[in-house]
Write an enzyme that holds these catalytic residues in place. Structure first.
Site, PDB file in Angstrom:
ATOM      1  CD  GLU A  39      -3.058  -0.297  -0.099  1.00 12.81           C
ATOM      2  OE1 GLU A  39      -3.487   0.874  -0.047  1.00 12.81           O
ATOM      3  OE2 GLU A  39      -3.322  -1.072  -1.030  1.00 12.81           O
ATOM      4  CG  HIS A  78       4.541  -2.679  -7.232  1.00 13.36           C
ATOM      5  ND1 HIS A  78       3.996  -2.634  -8.498  1.00 13.36           N
ATOM      6  CD2 HIS A  78       5.410  -3.703  -7.222  1.00 13.36           C
ATOM      7  CE1 HIS A  78       4.551  -3.609  -9.226  1.00 13.36           C
ATOM      8  NE2 HIS A  78       5.403  -4.256  -8.473  1.00 13.36           N
ATOM      9  CG  HIS A  79      -1.219  -3.359  -4.474  1.00 17.81           C
ATOM     10  ND1 HIS A  79      -1.311  -2.186  -5.186  1.00 17.81           N
ATOM     11  CD2 HIS A  79      -1.437  -3.035  -3.183  1.00 17.81           C
ATOM     12  CE1 HIS A  79      -1.596  -1.192  -4.358  1.00 17.81           C
ATOM     13  NE2 HIS A  79      -1.674  -1.678  -3.138  1.00 17.81           N
ATOM     14  CG  HIS A  87      -0.754  -5.435 -13.563  1.00 12.86           C
ATOM     15  ND1 HIS A  87      -0.686  -5.550 -12.193  1.00 12.86           N
ATOM     16  CD2 HIS A  87      -0.843  -6.702 -14.044  1.00 12.86           C
ATOM     17  CE1 HIS A  87      -0.752  -6.836 -11.868  1.00 12.86           C
ATOM     18  NE2 HIS A  87      -0.845  -7.547 -12.960  1.00 12.86           N
ATOM     19  CD  GLU A  88       1.441   2.293 -13.154  1.00 11.12           C
ATOM     20  OE1 GLU A  88       1.913   3.333 -13.648  1.00 11.12           O
ATOM     21  OE2 GLU A  88       1.487   2.023 -11.938  1.00 11.12           O
ATOM     22  CG  ASP A 103       7.769  -5.589 -10.786  1.00 12.50           C
ATOM     23  OD1 ASP A 103       6.718  -5.846 -10.167  1.00 12.50           O
ATOM     24  OD2 ASP A 103       7.789  -5.089 -11.923  1.00 12.50           O
TER      25      ASP A 103
END
Length: 97
Positions: free
Chosen positions: A53, A57-58, A75-76, A84
């Site tokens: 949170e 970045h999940h 994902h972006e 990452d």
């Protein structure tokens, strides 16, 4: 702005985080973790969730009892980014403590 890792940066990511491996047919990395029991695994996931949170970045993850599979990708950019690498480092440090 988030940018996809270059080939050189991707090699460095895997070198710096040897417990992580590339996911087949995806520009993503994964790690498999094992804990003493479900409570320990869930506590670990809670700490990672709080950090995710803060970092915005999940991870993708799958948990059964004491086992946790984590996949990281951005994902972006439809692939690996510095986010990452930073999340992998946080997870590695937390797991090794």
């Amino acid at each position: 702005m988030v940018e996809k890792l270059s080939d050189k940066e991707r090699v460095e990511l895997l070198r710096d985080h040897p417990a992580w491996t590339m996911v087949a047919k995806r520009d993503a990395i994964e790690r498999h973790l094992v804990f003493a029991d479900f409570e320990t695994a869930f506590a670990f996931m809670s700490k990672v969730a709080a950090a995710a949170e803060r970092m915005d970045h999940h991870p993708e993850w799958f948990n059964v009892y004491n086992k946790l599979d984590i996949t990281l990708t951005t994902h972006e950019v439809n692939g690996l980014s510095r986010r990452d690498s930073e999340m992998a480092q946080f997870i590695d440090q937390l797991y090794n403590d």
